[in-house]
Enzyme design. Structure first.
Site, PDB file in Angstrom:
ATOM      1  N   HIS A  18       7.299  -9.041 -11.479  1.00  0.00           N
ATOM      2  CA  HIS A  18       6.825  -8.215 -12.369  1.00  0.00           C
ATOM      3  C   HIS A  18       6.515  -7.684 -10.947  1.00  0.00           C
ATOM      4  CE1 HIS A  18       4.469  -5.545 -15.514  1.00  0.00           C
ATOM      5  NE2 HIS A  18       4.699  -4.849 -13.787  1.00  0.00           N
TER       6      HIS A  18
ATOM      7  N   THR B 249       2.015  -7.473 -17.971  1.00  0.00           N
ATOM      8  CA  THR B 249       3.384  -7.796 -17.991  1.00  0.00           C
ATOM      9  C   THR B 249       3.706  -8.534 -19.464  1.00  0.00           C
ATOM     10  OG1 THR B 249       3.013  -8.776 -15.474  1.00  0.00           O
ATOM     11  CG2 THR B 249       4.331  -9.852 -16.703  1.00  0.00           C
TER      12      THR B 249
ATOM     13  N   GLU C  94      12.972  -8.471 -24.028  1.00  0.00           N
ATOM     14  CA  GLU C  94      13.911  -9.022 -25.353  1.00  0.00           C
ATOM     15  C   GLU C  94      14.354  -7.644 -26.182  1.00  0.00           C
ATOM     16  OE1 GLU C  94      11.639 -12.940 -27.030  1.00  0.00           O
ATOM     17  OE2 GLU C  94      10.093 -11.728 -26.236  1.00  0.00           O
TER      18      GLU C  94
END
Length: 152
Positions: A77, A42, A50
């Protein structure tokens, strides 16, 4: 920030998951992490999100004199991705509030959706930002933290 940075901006980034982006690689010194499944971590998925947002906005900034930093992430996730699969991250700039940018984000692998949510970034001026980091590090007595501002 250029006038071209507007809500509605979309960007997609594809990344093949290598062996060194799995859960055990996130903290190799952790026995607990070493026992975890060999799937995309994750933490690395957050980094991909990002990275995709950075790629989306950089052409619309005075980069590298303006950059963005992540300030908030709210994602799930929901499915594991083993090494070797391709991950496709898609981001959409939903809102601009001054220097604050809000993205809707989604990630899927070759088989299924693995994540969705939102990510907030803030436009910074690196010289000013790095000076604050330097001052913070310097304020910690006995700190051995080196910053890009500090001379060797």
């Amino acid at each position: 920030m250029k006038d071209t940075l507007q809500p509605g901006l979309n960007h997609t980034f594809k990344y093949k998951v290598p062996e060194d982006k799995i859960v055990p690689a996130l903290y190799p010194e952790s026995d607990e992490f070493q026992a975890m499944p060999h799937v995309l971590a994750t933490g690395y998925m957050v980094g991909l999100i990002e990275w995709t947002c950075i790629q989306a906005v950089n052409p619309h900034l005075d980069w590298p004199n303006e950059q963005t930093v992540g300030t908030h992430i709210n994602i799930n996730h929901i499915a594991p991705t083993p090494p070797g699969l391709m991950v496709r991250v898609t981001v959409n700039l939903k809102k601009i509030d001054g220097r604050k940018l809000l993205f809707a984000v989604e990630a899927e692998d070759d088989v299924e959706r693995i994540s969705q949510g939102t990510h907030e970034r803030f436009i910074i001026y690196p010289a000013k930002f790095n000076e604050k980091v330097y001052q913070k590090a310097k304020s910690v007595q006995g700190s051995s933290i080196k910053t890009s501002q500090e001379k060797p």
